[in-house]
Design a protein around this motif. Structure first.
Motif, short mmCIF file in Angstrom:
data_model
loop_
_atom_site.label_atom_id
_atom_site.label_comp_id
_atom_site.label_asym_id
_atom_site.label_seq_id
_atom_site.Cartn_x
_atom_site.Cartn_y
_atom_site.Cartn_z
N LEU A 21 36.08 24.62 73.08
CA LEU A 21 35.82 25.94 72.49
C LEU A 21 34.88 25.82 71.28
O LEU A 21 33.93 26.59 71.15
CB LEU A 21 37.15 26.58 72.08
CG LEU A 21 37.06 27.95 71.40
CD1 LEU A 21 36.33 28.96 72.27
CD2 LEU A 21 38.46 28.48 71.08
N VAL A 41 31.31 27.63 70.85
CA VAL A 41 30.99 28.52 69.73
C VAL A 41 29.71 28.05 69.04
O VAL A 41 28.81 28.84 68.75
CB VAL A 41 32.17 28.58 68.74
CG1 VAL A 41 31.75 29.26 67.44
CG2 VAL A 41 33.35 29.32 69.35
N VAL A 56 26.68 29.05 71.23
CA VAL A 56 26.24 30.46 71.26
C VAL A 56 25.71 30.92 69.90
O VAL A 56 25.01 31.92 69.82
CB VAL A 56 27.36 31.43 71.77
CG1 VAL A 56 27.82 31.02 73.15
CG2 VAL A 56 28.52 31.51 70.79
N GLY A 90 25.50 34.56 70.77
CA GLY A 90 26.82 34.83 70.21
C GLY A 90 26.93 36.17 69.53
O GLY A 90 28.02 36.60 69.16
N SER A 91 25.80 36.86 69.34
CA SER A 91 25.88 38.20 68.75
C SER A 91 26.18 39.25 69.81
O SER A 91 26.41 40.40 69.48
CB SER A 91 24.58 38.54 68.02
OG SER A 91 23.53 38.70 68.95
N PHE A 92 26.21 38.86 71.09
CA PHE A 92 26.55 39.83 72.12
C PHE A 92 28.06 39.97 72.22
O PHE A 92 28.79 38.99 72.29
CB PHE A 92 25.96 39.40 73.48
CG PHE A 92 24.47 39.53 73.52
CD1 PHE A 92 23.87 40.77 73.63
CD2 PHE A 92 23.66 38.40 73.42
CE1 PHE A 92 22.50 40.89 73.65
CE2 PHE A 92 22.29 38.52 73.43
CZ PHE A 92 21.70 39.77 73.54
N GLN A 93 28.49 41.23 72.25
CA GLN A 93 29.91 41.53 72.19
C GLN A 93 30.69 40.87 73.33
O GLN A 93 31.81 40.38 73.14
CB GLN A 93 30.10 43.05 72.27
CG GLN A 93 31.37 43.53 71.66
CD GLN A 93 31.47 45.04 71.71
OE1 GLN A 93 30.93 45.69 72.61
NE2 GLN A 93 32.17 45.61 70.76
N VAL A 94 30.08 40.84 74.49
CA VAL A 94 30.87 40.38 75.63
C VAL A 94 31.19 38.88 75.49
O VAL A 94 32.28 38.43 75.84
CB VAL A 94 30.15 40.72 76.96
CG1 VAL A 94 28.95 39.85 77.18
CG2 VAL A 94 31.11 40.65 78.11
N GLN A 130 31.40 37.37 72.51
CA GLN A 130 32.34 37.31 71.39
C GLN A 130 33.76 37.56 71.87
O GLN A 130 34.70 36.86 71.49
CB GLN A 130 31.97 38.36 70.34
CG GLN A 130 30.65 38.08 69.65
CD GLN A 130 30.42 38.99 68.46
OE1 GLN A 130 31.13 39.97 68.29
NE2 GLN A 130 29.45 38.65 67.65
N HIS A 131 33.93 38.56 72.72
CA HIS A 131 35.27 38.89 73.18
C HIS A 131 35.84 37.79 74.06
O HIS A 131 37.01 37.46 73.99
CB HIS A 131 35.25 40.23 73.92
CG HIS A 131 35.13 41.39 72.98
ND1 HIS A 131 35.36 42.68 73.35
CD2 HIS A 131 34.81 41.43 71.66
CE1 HIS A 131 35.18 43.49 72.31
NE2 HIS A 131 34.84 42.74 71.28
N LEU A 145 35.15 34.64 73.86
CA LEU A 145 35.51 33.50 72.99
C LEU A 145 36.77 33.82 72.19
O LEU A 145 37.61 32.94 71.97
CB LEU A 145 34.34 33.17 72.06
CG LEU A 145 33.18 32.50 72.81
CD1 LEU A 145 31.88 32.59 72.01
CD2 LEU A 145 33.51 31.04 73.12
N ALA A 146 36.92 35.07 71.79
CA ALA A 146 38.15 35.45 71.07
C ALA A 146 39.37 35.29 71.98
O ALA A 146 40.41 34.80 71.55
CB ALA A 146 38.03 36.89 70.57
N GLU A 147 39.22 35.67 73.24
CA GLU A 147 40.32 35.49 74.21
C GLU A 147 40.68 34.00 74.35
O GLU A 147 41.84 33.64 74.39
CB GLU A 147 39.91 35.99 75.60
CG GLU A 147 39.72 37.48 75.71
CD GLU A 147 41.03 38.22 75.85
OE1 GLU A 147 42.10 37.58 75.76
OE2 GLU A 147 40.99 39.45 76.05
N TYR A 153 40.25 31.67 72.20
CA TYR A 153 40.92 31.24 70.99
C TYR A 153 42.42 31.57 71.05
O TYR A 153 43.27 30.74 70.76
CB TYR A 153 40.27 31.91 69.77
CG TYR A 153 40.97 31.60 68.48
CD1 TYR A 153 40.72 30.42 67.80
CD2 TYR A 153 41.91 32.48 67.94
CE1 TYR A 153 41.38 30.12 66.62
CE2 TYR A 153 42.56 32.20 66.77
CZ TYR A 153 42.30 31.02 66.10
OH TYR A 153 42.96 30.73 64.94
N VAL A 154 42.72 32.80 71.52
CA VAL A 154 44.13 33.19 71.66
C VAL A 154 44.85 32.25 72.64
O VAL A 154 45.96 31.80 72.40
CB VAL A 154 44.25 34.65 72.14
CG1 VAL A 154 45.69 35.01 72.47
CG2 VAL A 154 43.70 35.60 71.07
#
Lengths: 303, 648
Positions: free
Chosen positions: A191, A195, A198, A209-213, A215-216, A218-220, A222-223
């Motif tokens: 991960l 990160v 991107v 990495g500035s694209f929302q999709v 970002q989301h 990668l956030a998933e 991380y969870v």
């Protein structure tokens, strides 16, 4: 994480970074940090820490995809302690000897998923609850996707008893937890690398990495990695299932987000993906452990 | 077991009411829940971690988690005081003065004062910093004006805590003040908003020059945003949602799976997954290193939905009449919306934890809202049976319509969420070998029929009102009458058990009639899914947050694109099934249309946010309809098995 744990993590990471996967790493890890004896009481040459500390080391090795003798050593020392050995343990803790342990036996006299056989100078086997020193009679390297780890199948002859009282179920639990720690480390590192990628890869005039999709996604991930770390505290089967599935998911997205780069051999993304699939099957697939879990637990599982 | 846990368990065993309390949004329920809170407070259990002088027992944080687990395991009542106890109290203990704590916390613990949260506004949902309600300086305090919405518990609460703009700032986060106010003060109007699950859980609050003394400002004026983020952390994390809810639900799910042999092994993996998720959440709760509240919120809200969806799938056709699961399911669906939508949580994680760059700046002043236009399509929804007859829909089979004509009509019926035993009375029963005068009655719309055909249709939908009830077993057709009647999750829909009567006949018309009913149901699902996609796209184009239509955000666009893909790939399966009427193809169409419609429903609710959760909006009619139809006319598991039998 306590400050002692953080210090252990940092010192292991320092050595791993200095050595990469070269031959001198294991000796220094044993000599300078005592990783081989973390789960062994002081009277046998260990430090009397515990599996939690060993898992911190395994997480660090997992990050770098180093399959070294740590996992096999944790299993071997566990078996030696149950069998009441006092001769091999000090040498193992000092890093002077590397032992391979065969314990997973699908049929009488046959063992699989034996780690570190090429490096080991001693082969131990568990059969009928007894621990023996043995010579291998036939050895087959198991076919694997993962170029960093080479488990073997073997049969043995000329057994020499070390001691009785070695529970295979306990070895399976330790194996699952130790492997899960490696998987969490690998997932966390995969991960981080993604990160970093991107953030520095530009397309359409901006970092991808500035694209929302992305970002989301990668956030998933991380969870999922944090949840996998938590799952190690639930039970060995839960740890094995969750960490296997998490590493597979992270590695798959790592490949996707690296794009064409990940399809090259030079880039390490494929190594994480290979480790993910191979380690998921080692010591029993997630489906096998799920079946084990649903068979053992009912409405009031794990207190 | 710790002595504390043992004490809690024993006290709950002796004190939890045997029967559920009346709903919290009714006057009797309000009283009953406050009485219950007082008993908790009397036992020193209302808020165990608070300092003793405020009504707590200064217990370590881990005791709050143990209490939460025991509380849910005992099936104890919902906490009427939750917004105060779990959100405002920790904020006051960190940012409030000792005077405020001493004045506010003791009556909160006894439920003498119940608190509501007043944060969101019509133009400030996910974009909370866009709030416009004002706090203006007055002698000795502030005057509040403006409108708050989605205010939980405001219908029954005495006081509220909220965010107000007190000064113009360079950035929207500046000039915000955190205030507490009396909901019964002059100038306050509370208007309940019925929720999708039928309760009045939240409300709008209108404020017209409401006076608040200086002593009810939390922290410094203008420092409200920073303090609000501390409250938000409690709302997203363990304070509001301990592991107890999920552990209790997972244990109930495991018991359910053992008890019901309806579904065999198909859901074993998902049940295990749900159980693992609940245990992982519990393990994290006790872990020494906390994860960020945003990650916690994503995890529990998705887990809650998955857990309840699994239970509904295990229950199969019984799900819609099992309120003990459907209530929890509808409540779980709100989870990804409140406390900051999951999209916002992902953005926070992406930026603050992963350190990813900000996507785009604000592009200008906010656009005016056009939400009202959405409701247009729901206005003509009272479609009567006579109107269906007049349009020729009830006579389709009698007129020799092809299956292709039939699915065209049923897509439209689903698109408008038309209620009634449609597939039963229009597609299936007219295709049975019945007396000619019955068939003409059906075709003319004078007779409304329904049927049960176990195992595909264990109950007769609308059996309480239908003129003709049949029971079909194998190839035998019997007359029937309605036995016990069960209320469905879909408002106005009731399922009847069928008491068998005399045999009317048997024969080869039966299998084809059942296939036509199934095909019609699949078409209804596709139409309903398409309607929800259209609503969502329309809404995403006009709803503005962060200075742009929400449809401009990748996360929204991509999710809706996924729905469009699922619907587009279900449609050809439906047409192929209509062309050949092969059992295998009809099953494939039913499964694919159902899954696509469910995906559309989840996306639609998430894109609409809180407005979609209101009864007034009407999205709930589509959402509950597709949930129910997905399990009707053969469960997905039944159809998957039939496919496997055909292809293996």
């Amino acid at each position: 994480m306590t400050s002692e744990h953080a210090a252990l993590r940092d010192s292991v990471r320092g050595l791993v970074t200095a050595h990469g996967g070269d031959d001198g790493l294991w000796a220094r890890l044993c000599r300078e940090i005592g990783v081989a004896g973390l789960t062994v009481p002081e009277r046998y040459g260990g430090s009397g820490a515990g599996l939690t500390e060993a898992m911190i080391v395994l997480e660090e090795l997992g990050r770098a995809l180093i399959a070294g003798p740590m996992l096999g050593t944790v299993l071997a020392t566990e078996a030696l302690l149950h069998a009441g050995d006092d001769t091999l343990l000090p040498a193992v803790c000092a890093g002077d000897r590397i032992v391979a342990l065969a314990w997973d036996s699908p049929a009488p006299g046959v063992f699989r998923d034996v780690l570190d056989l090429p490096e080991a100078d001693t082969l131990l086997v568990v059969t009928g609850g007894n621990l023996y020193e043995a010579n291998p009679s036939t050895v087959t390297m198991q076919p694997t996707l993962d170029p960093t780890r080479h488990p073997a199948s073997l049969s043995v002859d000329s057994l020499r008893l070390i001691g009785p009282g070695v529970p295979v179920e306990r070895l399976r639990d330790v194996a699952c937890l130790a492997l899960a720690a490696e998987q969490v480390g690998a997932a966390e590192r995969a991960l981080e690398l993604t990160v970093d990628h991107v953030k520095s890869r530009y397309q359409f005039g901006r970092p991808i990495g500035s694209f929302q999709v992305l970002q989301h996604r990668l956030a998933e991930l991380y969870v999922r990695v944090e949840a996998a770390r938590s799952a190690c505290a639930v039970s060995p089967a839960v740890a094995k299932i969750t960490c296997s599935e998490t590493l597979r998911a992270v590695a798959a997205d790592m490949v996707q987000m690296h794009g064409g780069l990940a399809i090259t051999w030079e880039h390490h993304a494929h190594l994480y993906l290979r480790r993910a699939w191979a380690s998921a099957e080692l010591f029993g697939s997630p489906a096998h452990h799920l079946a084990r879990l649903t068979a053992t637990h009912g409405s009031a599982p794990v207190a | 077991m710790t002595p504390f846990r043992a004490e809690v368990r024993a006290w709950l065993a002796a004190n939890v009411p045997a029967a559920p309390l009346p709903r919290v949004d009714t006057p009797e329920g309000d009283l009953a829940h406050r009485t219950w809170e007082r008993r908790l407070a009397g036992a020193g259990l209302a808020a165990v971690c608070w300092p003793a002088e405020y009504g707590g027992r200064a217990a370590p944080p881990v005791h709050a988690i143990e209490f939460d687990e025991e509380y849910h395991a005992a099936g104890a009542p919902v906490r009427i005081g939750q917004n105060g106890l779990f959100l405002l109290a920790p904020t006051l203990l960190t940012h409030g003065t000792p005077e405020q704590c001493a004045r506010i916390l003791p009556p909160m613990a006894r439920a003498d004062e119940v608190w509501a949260q007043a944060w969101s506004e019509p133009q400030a949902g996910s974009d909370l910093a866009a709030i416009r309600s004002r706090a203006t300086r007055a002698d000795g305090g502030w005057l509040l004006s403006g409108q708050k919405t989605w205010s939980s518990r405001a219908v029954v609460a005495d006081r509220a805590f909220g965010l107000f703009r007190s000064a113009a700032g360079e950035r929207p986060h500046q000039g915000v003040t955190y205030l507490m106010f009396d909901l019964r003060a002059p100038g306050v109007t509370v208007r309940p908003i019925p929720q999708l699950d039928g309760t009045a859980g939240f409300a709008e609050i209108f404020l017209d020059d409401v006076f608040v003394p200086d002593e009810d400002v939390i922290g410094e004026p203008g420092d409200g945003w920073r303090i609000a983020m501390s409250t938000a952390g409690h709302e997203r994390g363990l304070s509001l949602r301990g592991p107890g809810r999920f552990l209790a639900a997972a244990d109930r799910l495991v018991r359910l799976t053992r008890m019901t042999r309806l579904s065999g092994d198909e859901y074993r993996d998902r049940v295990a997954d749900a159980w693992i998720g609940a245990r992982a959440y519990r393990a994290q709760a006790y872990a020494p290193t906390p994860v960020p509240p945003s990650a916690t919120k994503l995890f529990w809200s998705e887990l809650d939905v998955a857990l309840h969806e699994t239970a509904l799938d295990v229950l199969g056709p019984l799900a819609e009449i099992s309120p003990e699961w459907t209530d929890g399911y509808l409540f779980a669906l709100a989870g990804p919306i409140y406390a900051g939508t999951n999209e916002i949580q992902r953005d926070i994680l992406a930026k603050r934890v992963l350190g990813l760059p900000h996507p785009t700046g604000r592009t200008g002043p906010p656009q005016p809202p056009f939400a009202a236009m959405l409701h247009k399509m729901f206005t003509d929804r009272d479609v009567t049976w006579a109107a269906l007859a007049e349009a020729g829909v009830t006579g389709l089979i009698d007129d020799g319509a092809t299956p292709a004509d039939l699915i065209m009509a049923f897509e439209e019926l689903g698109h408008h969420a038309v209620p009634g035993p449609l597939a039963e009375s229009i597609a299936c029963v007219p295709a049975l070998d019945l007396p000619a005068e019955w068939r003409s009655g059906l075709a003319a719309g004078r007779t409304v029929a329904t049927l049960a055909a176990p195992p595909r249709l264990p109950y007769a939908a609308h059996g309480d009102t239908a003129d003709l009830i049949l029971l079909v077993t194998g190839e035998e057709i019997r007359a029937g009458r309605a036995g016990a009647v069960h209320e469905s999750m879909v408002a106005g829909r009731r399922l009847a058990e069928v008491v068998p009567g005399k045999v009317l006949g048997s024969g080869s018309s039966v299998p084809k009639a059942l296939e036509l009913g199934t095909l019609a149901c699949a078409a209804q699902l596709l139409g309903a899914g398409r309607a929800m996609l259209e609503m969502s796209v329309g809404y995403a184009r006009t709803r503005t947050q962060f200075g742009q239509p929400i449809g401009a955000f990748q996360a929204v666009r991509h999710r809706l694109a996924d729905v469009a893909v699922a619907l587009s790939f279900a449609e050809p399966l439906l047409h192929a099934a209509a062309a050949g009427l092969e059992e295998r193809d009809i099953s494939a169409a039913k499964v694919a249309c159902g899954e696509a419609a469910l995906r559309a429903a989840r996306a639609a609710l998430q894109v609409h946010g809180a407005i979609g959760y209101t009864r007034e909006h009407g999205l709930g009619r589509w959402l509950t309809l597709v949930r129910v139809l997905h399990q009707a006319w053969g469960t997905p598991a039944w159809h998957r098995r039939r496919i496997l039998e055909a292809i293996a």
